[in-house]
Write a protein that holds these residues in place. Sequence first.
Motif, PDB file in Angstrom:
ATOM      1  N   GLY A 190       0.826  -1.203   0.000  1.00  0.00           N
ATOM      2  CA  GLY A 190       0.000   0.000   0.000  1.00  0.00           C
ATOM      3  C   GLY A 190       0.858   1.250   0.000  1.00  0.00           C
ATOM      4  O   GLY A 190       1.971   1.263   0.517  1.00  0.00           O
ATOM      5  N   ILE A 191       0.324   2.299  -0.598  1.00  0.00           N
ATOM      6  CA  ILE A 191       1.045   3.563  -0.722  1.00  0.00           C
ATOM      7  C   ILE A 191       0.522   4.544   0.307  1.00  0.00           C
ATOM      8  O   ILE A 191      -0.677   4.808   0.357  1.00  0.00           O
ATOM      9  CB  ILE A 191       0.834   4.196  -2.118  1.00  0.00           C
ATOM     10  N   GLY A 192       1.403   5.102   1.082  1.00  0.00           N
ATOM     11  CA  GLY A 192       1.081   6.211   1.979  1.00  0.00           C
ATOM     12  C   GLY A 192      -0.279   6.148   2.637  1.00  0.00           C
ATOM     13  O   GLY A 192      -0.572   5.237   3.403  1.00  0.00           O
ATOM     14  N   ASP A 193      -1.149   7.092   2.273  1.00  0.00           N
ATOM     15  CA  ASP A 193      -2.450   7.206   2.927  1.00  0.00           C
ATOM     16  C   ASP A 193      -3.527   6.325   2.291  1.00  0.00           C
ATOM     17  O   ASP A 193      -4.698   6.418   2.635  1.00  0.00           O
ATOM     18  CB  ASP A 193      -2.903   8.669   2.931  1.00  0.00           C
ATOM     19  N   GLY A 194      -3.160   5.488   1.348  1.00  0.00           N
ATOM     20  CA  GLY A 194      -4.120   4.578   0.727  1.00  0.00           C
ATOM     21  C   GLY A 194      -4.928   5.201  -0.394  1.00  0.00           C
ATOM     22  O   GLY A 194      -5.883   4.602  -0.877  1.00  0.00           O
ATOM     23  N   SER A 195      -4.553   6.397  -0.845  1.00  0.00           N
ATOM     24  CA  SER A 195      -5.308   7.070  -1.906  1.00  0.00           C
ATOM     25  C   SER A 195      -5.028   6.476  -3.284  1.00  0.00           C
ATOM     26  O   SER A 195      -5.774   6.713  -4.217  1.00  0.00           O
ATOM     27  CB  SER A 195      -5.002   8.565  -1.904  1.00  0.00           C
ATOM     28  N   CYS A 196      -3.966   5.689  -3.405  1.00  0.00           N
ATOM     29  CA  CYS A 196      -3.617   5.021  -4.652  1.00  0.00           C
ATOM     30  C   CYS A 196      -3.153   3.603  -4.324  1.00  0.00           C
ATOM     31  O   CYS A 196      -2.512   3.380  -3.303  1.00  0.00           O
ATOM     32  CB  CYS A 196      -2.473   5.729  -5.371  1.00  0.00           C
ATOM     33  N   ILE A 253      -7.254   4.786  -8.020  1.00  0.00           N
ATOM     34  CA  ILE A 253      -7.043   6.115  -7.441  1.00  0.00           C
ATOM     35  C   ILE A 253      -8.340   6.530  -6.762  1.00  0.00           C
ATOM     36  O   ILE A 253      -9.411   6.466  -7.363  1.00  0.00           O
ATOM     37  CB  ILE A 253      -6.699   7.154  -8.529  1.00  0.00           C
ATOM     38  N   LEU A 254      -8.241   6.940  -5.502  1.00  0.00           N
ATOM     39  CA  LEU A 254      -9.387   7.532  -4.812  1.00  0.00           C
ATOM     40  C   LEU A 254      -9.361   9.020  -5.122  1.00  0.00           C
ATOM     41  O   LEU A 254      -8.338   9.684  -4.922  1.00  0.00           O
ATOM     42  CB  LEU A 254      -9.297   7.320  -3.301  1.00  0.00           C
TER      43      LEU A 254
END
Length: 139
Positions: A21-27, A46-47
Amino acid sequence: MAARIPRNFRLLEELEKGEKGIGDGSCSYGLMDSDDIMMSNWNGTILGPGHTVHENRIYSLKIHCGNDYPERPPTVHFLSRVNLPFVSQIDGKIDPMKLNVLSQWGRDSSIETILVGIRREMATANNRKLLQPPEGSTF
């Protein structure tokens, strides 16, 4: 001159990072088919960024890493219908010359770089209020 990491080692590294998972989960991203030994075909998600017309939307993308990856950027298509100046309204393909993260591609760029760059573009003043197709529509 630094040693060049072979394509599959590089993609394996990206797969491992994508699965965490990437960082804050936005991608997020991962292989389209876990049996794809060449690691060529990927899914991306992408969120939509908050305080934009994209907020609360989930965008799906397909990413193809050719044999010359990471020397050359992958081809990227939106599967979710979206209205952005760098996305073809015919098939969802991103025009690499119209998206900085692809036009300025370098060996250190990655699938993560692309997804984060697209999300950042969604939030720019020019794109944050663009009229969007109905949620859930696809190319």
